[in-house]
Design a protein around this motif. Structure first.
Motif, PDB file in Angstrom:
ATOM      1  N   ALA A  42      35.331  42.194  51.264  1.00  0.00           N
ATOM      2  CA  ALA A  42      35.495  43.118  50.132  1.00  0.00           C
ATOM      3  C   ALA A  42      34.190  43.377  49.395  1.00  0.00           C
ATOM      4  O   ALA A  42      34.158  44.205  48.477  1.00  0.00           O
ATOM      5  N   GLY A  43      33.143  42.671  49.768  1.00  0.00           N
ATOM      6  CA  GLY A  43      31.843  42.897  49.137  1.00  0.00           C
ATOM      7  C   GLY A  43      31.646  42.174  47.823  1.00  0.00           C
ATOM      8  O   GLY A  43      30.835  42.614  46.998  1.00  0.00           O
ATOM      9  N   VAL A  44      32.351  41.069  47.617  1.00  0.00           N
ATOM     10  CA  VAL A  44      32.197  40.329  46.364  1.00  0.00           C
ATOM     11  C   VAL A  44      30.767  39.826  46.192  1.00  0.00           C
ATOM     12  O   VAL A  44      30.249  39.779  45.071  1.00  0.00           O
ATOM     13  N   ALA A  45      30.108  39.492  47.286  1.00  0.00           N
ATOM     14  CA  ALA A  45      28.727  39.000  47.203  1.00  0.00           C
ATOM     15  C   ALA A  45      27.782  40.038  46.604  1.00  0.00           C
ATOM     16  O   ALA A  45      26.733  39.687  46.051  1.00  0.00           O
ATOM     17  N   ASP A  46      28.140  41.315  46.684  1.00  0.00           N
ATOM     18  CA  ASP A  46      27.287  42.372  46.145  1.00  0.00           C
ATOM     19  C   ASP A  46      27.234  42.375  44.627  1.00  0.00           C
ATOM     20  O   ASP A  46      26.437  43.121  44.032  1.00  0.00           O
ATOM     21  N   LEU A  47      28.064  41.567  43.983  1.00  0.00           N
ATOM     22  CA  LEU A  47      28.022  41.482  42.517  1.00  0.00           C
ATOM     23  C   LEU A  47      26.753  40.807  42.035  1.00  0.00           C
ATOM     24  O   LEU A  47      26.396  40.915  40.852  1.00  0.00           O
ATOM     25  N   GLU A 124      33.180  46.113  36.780  1.00  0.00           N
ATOM     26  CA  GLU A 124      33.374  45.617  38.132  1.00  0.00           C
ATOM     27  C   GLU A 124      34.670  44.811  38.161  1.00  0.00           C
ATOM     28  O   GLU A 124      34.866  43.903  37.350  1.00  0.00           O
ATOM     29  N   VAL A 125      35.550  45.130  39.094  1.00  0.00           N
ATOM     30  CA  VAL A 125      36.856  44.473  39.170  1.00  0.00           C
ATOM     31  C   VAL A 125      37.014  43.820  40.541  1.00  0.00           C
ATOM     32  O   VAL A 125      36.805  44.468  41.573  1.00  0.00           O
ATOM     33  N   VAL A 126      37.373  42.542  40.523  1.00  0.00           N
ATOM     34  CA  VAL A 126      37.740  41.827  41.739  1.00  0.00           C
ATOM     35  C   VAL A 126      39.204  41.432  41.589  1.00  0.00           C
ATOM     36  O   VAL A 126      39.560  40.696  40.668  1.00  0.00           O
ATOM     37  N   LEU A 166      36.177  31.590  42.796  1.00  0.00           N
ATOM     38  CA  LEU A 166      34.948  30.863  43.135  1.00  0.00           C
ATOM     39  C   LEU A 166      33.953  31.769  43.846  1.00  0.00           C
ATOM     40  O   LEU A 166      32.737  31.632  43.654  1.00  0.00           O
ATOM     41  N   ALA A 167      34.452  32.691  44.665  1.00  0.00           N
ATOM     42  CA  ALA A 167      33.552  33.641  45.324  1.00  0.00           C
ATOM     43  C   ALA A 167      32.817  34.503  44.301  1.00  0.00           C
ATOM     44  O   ALA A 167      31.621  34.805  44.456  1.00  0.00           O
ATOM     45  N   VAL A 168      33.514  34.871  43.233  1.00  0.00           N
ATOM     46  CA  VAL A 168      32.870  35.658  42.170  1.00  0.00           C
ATOM     47  C   VAL A 168      31.822  34.814  41.441  1.00  0.00           C
ATOM     48  O   VAL A 168      30.701  35.270  41.203  1.00  0.00           O
ATOM     49  N   LEU A 169      32.170  33.570  41.095  1.00  0.00           N
ATOM     50  CA  LEU A 169      31.205  32.704  40.405  1.00  0.00           C
ATOM     51  C   LEU A 169      29.981  32.476  41.263  1.00  0.00           C
ATOM     52  O   LEU A 169      28.852  32.433  40.756  1.00  0.00           O
TER      53      LEU A 169
END
Length: 364
Positions: A42-47, A124-126, A166-169
């Motif tokens: 989903a591209g969470v790392a791009d945050l 930005e929404v996850v 945790l992926a977002v953090l």
């Protein structure tokens, strides 16, 4: 009344668990892996790359409440970014903020409104949620959606919610030490816990069965000795209510000691059960409430008894201590997080065992 013979009979458990709830409770590690992979896709790392003005954790009914509390406790007051935990996004939400939300209810109208407001204002929404329904549609094409890949009954989706958070953090650089993108260490730990808790293991070898037996026919007092432990304790109370119909008191040990009535009841019972008591020969008359059972929940390196003494100035009657330093050794990176996730999984399985043994979980 608890049928404790059921817990020692895997065939009887399988015959009763026609909904496969125990099997679902054992998928914690798989949920973490699938959610971690989903977050990567989903591209969470791009945050990463810029610190947000605020991190907003949207707390909704179910596992979202527990995951938000665990993430907020993990970050703590030293977090360089303000962390807001709320049931809906605040009115000031904007393009500098990051919103994290989880639900297993695709038709949660209030969450759909929060998602729509957030994307409309450029945040930005996850979102961890099913891909169909109003919630996912509210931010379609304008958010990072992580869909569930392993279906589980309501109340057993905390591992997925936690992994996405945790992926977002990790992407925002808010963790004190690196966390592998696939979260293999966490997933492997939860797989090992599921192996210990499998139905074929006798209660003395099965920590979830043992915990279920200790809590049966008692009023659990689940008191955390540290912030993550308190979040796990509150999750445990929710899990016991959801799967076993057990009412428990949960909170920080300081709050528990301040509840003078509970403390007096605990002092009277000494936190111990009479091993010679036979409920069939000497049944309760129904006028007395279930005796309390103290359970201290700890995730940090300190000895829980010393933590209680330091924080409250007193010792507590003997009870259970959930502090898995044997499974997660002191000094292990992210040890508190790993212990918290392990204990949350253990209490989920214990609650399911208790629900089956008391027939609270009904066959399909």
């Amino acid at each position: 009344m608890l049928d404790d013979t059921l817990l020692a009979d895997p065939r009887a458990l399988a015959a009763l668990d026609t909904r496969g709830v125990l099997r679902s409770a054992a998928t914690a590690g798989a949920q973490v892996r699938s959610a971690a992979h989903g977050a990567q896709e989903a591209g969470v790392a791009d945050l990463g790359g810029a610190r947000p003005r605020a991190l907003v954790l949207v707390r909704r009914p179910g596992a979202s409440t527990s995951s938000s509390a665990l993430l907020a406790a993990l970050l703590g007051p030293a977090c360089p970014v303000p962390v807001v935990v709320a049931e809906s996004v605040p009115s000031w939400i904007g393009p500098l903020d990051v919103v994290v939300a989880h639900t297993d209810e695709a038709t949660d109208v209030e969450l759909a409104d929060s998602v729509a407001r957030s994307v409309r204002r450029g945040a930005e929404v996850v979102l961890s949620a099913p891909g169909d329904g109003p919630v996912a549609s509210a931010g379609a094409g304008r958010m990072r959606l992580v869909e569930p890949r392993i279906p589980v009954p309501p109340g057993l989706d905390l591992p997925r919610a936690l992994a996405v958070g945790l992926a977002v953090l990790r992407a925002l650089g808010l963790l004190t030490a690196p966390l592998d993108p696939g979260m293999d260490v966490l997933a492997d730990l939860l797989d090992a816990e599921a192996e210990r808790n499998q139905p074929g293991h006798e209660p003395f070898m099965n920590p979830a069965k043992s915990l279920a037996l200790r809590l049966a026919e008692h009023t659990p007092l689940l008191w955390g000795t540290d912030p993550l432990g308190t979040a796990v304790a509150r999750h445990a109370a929710t899990s016991l209510a959801t799967h076993a119909g057990v009412v428990a008191h949960a909170g920080d040990v300081g709050e528990g000691v301040a509840a003078s009535g509970l403390l007096r009841a605990l002092d009277r019972t000494g936190g111990a059960r009479d091993v010679f008591h036979d409920p069939f020969d000497d049944p309760a008359d129904g006028s007395e409430p279930p005796p309390p059972r103290l359970v201290l929940v700890a995730t940090e390196e300190d000895d829980p008894g010393q933590a209680v003494l330091r924080r409250t100035g007193r010792t507590l009657p003997d009870g259970d201590v959930l502090h898995p330093v044997d499974e997660v050794a002191r000094g292990t990176p992210h040890s508190a997080l790993l212990r918290a996730a392990l204990l949350a999984s253990r209490v989920d399985v214990a609650s399911v065992y208790l629900g089956l043994a008391t027939r609270t979980i009904e066959p399909a």
